[in-house]
Design a protein around this motif. Sequence first.
Motif, PDB file in Angstrom:
ATOM      1  N   GLY A  92       0.814  -1.209   0.000  1.00  0.00           N
ATOM      2  CA  GLY A  92       0.000   0.000   0.000  1.00  0.00           C
ATOM      3  C   GLY A  92       0.847   1.258   0.000  1.00  0.00           C
ATOM      4  O   GLY A  92       0.561   2.222  -0.724  1.00  0.00           O
ATOM      5  N   LEU A  93       1.920   1.266   0.798  1.00  0.00           N
ATOM      6  CA  LEU A  93       2.809   2.422   0.820  1.00  0.00           C
ATOM      7  C   LEU A  93       3.551   2.565  -0.502  1.00  0.00           C
ATOM      8  O   LEU A  93       3.766   3.681  -0.990  1.00  0.00           O
ATOM      9  N   ALA A  94       3.942   1.438  -1.104  1.00  0.00           N
ATOM     10  CA  ALA A  94       4.654   1.494  -2.386  1.00  0.00           C
ATOM     11  C   ALA A  94       3.755   2.058  -3.491  1.00  0.00           C
ATOM     12  O   ALA A  94       4.228   2.774  -4.377  1.00  0.00           O
ATOM     13  N   GLU A  95       2.476   1.747  -3.434  1.00  0.00           N
ATOM     14  CA  GLU A  95       1.540   2.294  -4.428  1.00  0.00           C
ATOM     15  C   GLU A  95       1.466   3.808  -4.313  1.00  0.00           C
ATOM     16  O   GLU A  95       1.460   4.524  -5.322  1.00  0.00           O
ATOM     17  N   LEU A  96       1.414   4.311  -3.077  1.00  0.00           N
ATOM     18  CA  LEU A  96       1.460   5.763  -2.880  1.00  0.00           C
ATOM     19  C   LEU A  96       2.800   6.329  -3.316  1.00  0.00           C
ATOM     20  O   LEU A  96       2.863   7.382  -3.956  1.00  0.00           O
ATOM     21  N   GLY A  97       3.872   5.619  -2.969  1.00  0.00           N
ATOM     22  CA  GLY A  97       5.205   6.095  -3.310  1.00  0.00           C
ATOM     23  C   GLY A  97       5.405   6.284  -4.797  1.00  0.00           C
ATOM     24  O   GLY A  97       6.088   7.220  -5.227  1.00  0.00           O
ATOM     25  N   ALA A  98       4.804   5.400  -5.599  1.00  0.00           N
ATOM     26  CA  ALA A  98       4.944   5.503  -7.054  1.00  0.00           C
ATOM     27  C   ALA A  98       4.344   6.799  -7.587  1.00  0.00           C
ATOM     28  O   ALA A  98       4.753   7.287  -8.644  1.00  0.00           O
ATOM     29  N   GLU A  99       3.368   7.373  -6.873  1.00  0.00           N
ATOM     30  CA  GLU A  99       2.796   8.661  -7.279  1.00  0.00           C
ATOM     31  C   GLU A  99       3.765   9.804  -7.023  1.00  0.00           C
ATOM     32  O   GLU A  99       3.684  10.854  -7.658  1.00  0.00           O
ATOM     33  N   LEU A 100       4.683   9.608  -6.096  1.00  0.00           N
ATOM     34  CA  LEU A 100       5.632  10.655  -5.728  1.00  0.00           C
ATOM     35  C   LEU A 100       6.899  10.625  -6.578  1.00  0.00           C
ATOM     36  O   LEU A 100       7.495  11.663  -6.859  1.00  0.00           O
ATOM     37  N   GLY A 101       7.330   9.425  -6.977  1.00  0.00           N
ATOM     38  CA  GLY A 101       8.543   9.309  -7.773  1.00  0.00           C
ATOM     39  C   GLY A 101       8.829   7.865  -8.127  1.00  0.00           C
ATOM     40  O   GLY A 101       8.453   6.949  -7.389  1.00  0.00           O
ATOM     41  N   SER A 102       9.510   7.657  -9.229  1.00  0.00           N
ATOM     42  CA  SER A 102       9.732   6.308  -9.744  1.00  0.00           C
ATOM     43  C   SER A 102      10.593   5.454  -8.818  1.00  0.00           C
ATOM     44  O   SER A 102      10.460   4.223  -8.798  1.00  0.00           O
ATOM     45  N   ASP A 103      11.490   6.089  -8.041  1.00  0.00           N
ATOM     46  CA  ASP A 103      12.403   5.328  -7.189  1.00  0.00           C
ATOM     47  C   ASP A 103      11.875   5.097  -5.771  1.00  0.00           C
ATOM     48  O   ASP A 103      12.495   4.368  -4.997  1.00  0.00           O
ATOM     49  N   VAL A 104      10.748   5.730  -5.425  1.00  0.00           N
ATOM     50  CA  VAL A 104      10.250   5.623  -4.050  1.00  0.00           C
ATOM     51  C   VAL A 104       9.864   4.188  -3.686  1.00  0.00           C
ATOM     52  O   VAL A 104      10.198   3.719  -2.593  1.00  0.00           O
ATOM     53  N   PRO A 105       9.161   3.436  -4.567  1.00  0.00           N
ATOM     54  CA  PRO A 105       8.844   2.053  -4.185  1.00  0.00           C
ATOM     55  C   PRO A 105      10.077   1.227  -3.849  1.00  0.00           C
ATOM     56  O   PRO A 105      10.053   0.430  -2.907  1.00  0.00           O
ATOM     57  N   PHE A 106      11.173   1.429  -4.583  1.00  0.00           N
ATOM     58  CA  PHE A 106      12.370   0.665  -4.247  1.00  0.00           C
ATOM     59  C   PHE A 106      12.940   1.100  -2.903  1.00  0.00           C
ATOM     60  O   PHE A 106      13.462   0.268  -2.147  1.00  0.00           O
ATOM     61  N   GLY A 107      12.860   2.380  -2.567  1.00  0.00           N
ATOM     62  CA  GLY A 107      13.310   2.823  -1.261  1.00  0.00           C
ATOM     63  C   GLY A 107      12.568   2.134  -0.129  1.00  0.00           C
ATOM     64  O   GLY A 107      13.116   1.911   0.951  1.00  0.00           O
ATOM     65  N   LEU A 108      11.315   1.771  -0.377  1.00  0.00           N
ATOM     66  CA  LEU A 108      10.526   1.038   0.609  1.00  0.00           C
ATOM     67  C   LEU A 108      10.927  -0.434   0.667  1.00  0.00           C
ATOM     68  O   LEU A 108      11.032  -1.018   1.737  1.00  0.00           O
ATOM     69  N   HIS A 109      11.158  -1.040  -0.478  1.00  0.00           N
ATOM     70  CA  HIS A 109      11.453  -2.476  -0.530  1.00  0.00           C
ATOM     71  C   HIS A 109      12.916  -2.782  -0.222  1.00  0.00           C
ATOM     72  O   HIS A 109      13.225  -3.740   0.491  1.00  0.00           O
ATOM     73  N   GLY A 110      13.843  -2.003  -0.804  1.00  0.00           N
ATOM     74  CA  GLY A 110      15.257  -2.238  -0.584  1.00  0.00           C
ATOM     75  C   GLY A 110      15.763  -3.530  -1.191  1.00  0.00           C
ATOM     76  O   GLY A 110      15.202  -4.075  -2.142  1.00  0.00           O
ATOM     77  N   ARG A 111      16.913  -4.013  -0.649  1.00  0.00           N
ATOM     78  CA  ARG A 111      17.581  -5.231  -1.131  1.00  0.00           C
ATOM     79  C   ARG A 111      18.030  -5.046  -2.589  1.00  0.00           C
ATOM     80  O   ARG A 111      18.643  -4.057  -2.930  1.00  0.00           O
ATOM     81  N   THR A 112      17.709  -5.989  -3.451  1.00  0.00           N
ATOM     82  CA  THR A 112      18.061  -5.928  -4.874  1.00  0.00           C
ATOM     83  C   THR A 112      16.819  -6.273  -5.679  1.00  0.00           C
ATOM     84  O   THR A 112      16.104  -7.219  -5.330  1.00  0.00           O
TER      85      THR A 112
END
Length: 308
Positions: A130-150
């Motif tokens: 749910g947070l990653a879906e919101l993050g994608a509205e803010l910027g393309s890299d935000v979902p990865f900042g939430l998930h991390g790793r590789t």
Amino acid sequence: MVAVTAQAPAKVNLLLQVGPVRPDGYHDLVTVFQAVSLHEEVTVTPAREWGVSVEPADGTDVSGVPLDSSNLALRAARLLAERAGVDEPVHVHVRKGVPVAGGMAGGSADAAAALVACDALWQLRSGLDGLAELGAELGSDVPFGLHGRTAVGTGRGEQLVPVLTTASFAWVFVLGSAGLSTPAVFAECDRLRALDGRADALGDGRLEAVELALRGGDPEELGAALSNDLAEAACSLAPELVATLAAGREAGALAGVVSGSGPTVALLAGSVPAARRLARELAPVVGAGRVRTATGPVPGARVLEPLV
């Protein structure tokens, strides 16, 4: 009054393939993100009105960070509040350890940390997706900042598929003397391609090479597979990057690549001790204040602790 602090990592692009411009103005991408141990910390505190402040960590230059409503961490907090129906302003304090406009997604890490911190403060339990879906509205890299790793990113980079690897890799990052605008670098990439008629090819086997190297855990193999389609454009706009990459190789790096849209240069070392030696060799050449060591992969955004 309770404050919540969350941490989110910087990223390096092990692979960045740039496709054609889409109707929405973005480019199709195929990228492999790796989260590394340079972090942003965001503390959210209940307040009478919305606000944001920033402080540097490890000498990071924060002069280019906006302190108004355009700040990405503040935008993230307000977006989550709006969608969740929360009427509780917060003050967002950012402690920056990731270079500004450096191609390492520091602003996106701020947004990811702000989402996680506010979600905990308001006890929303939104879940990572749910947070990653919101993050994608803010910027393309935000979902990865939430998930991390590789992870492999497609679309604008926001569509993620984890890459499973048990290996850890050692990095040395050389910060640019000045930031680069991501839109400007993409525009320069388009201009250079138009000059020589190059195609925007995505499926040329480079992704498979990176994934194979990650599964094998061999830093030399990964170094041989590092690739960034924006590197030529970044070097065109900031020619000193060519010398930085050469200095890294001369000092013993297995490989070097421009991180994202630059101007940070990521140098891969064979081990943590080798990364330390590489950093010592480079410090007199590029300036000690511009050199950082890190490892990856590391986890994505997470709450550190609530402060009562």
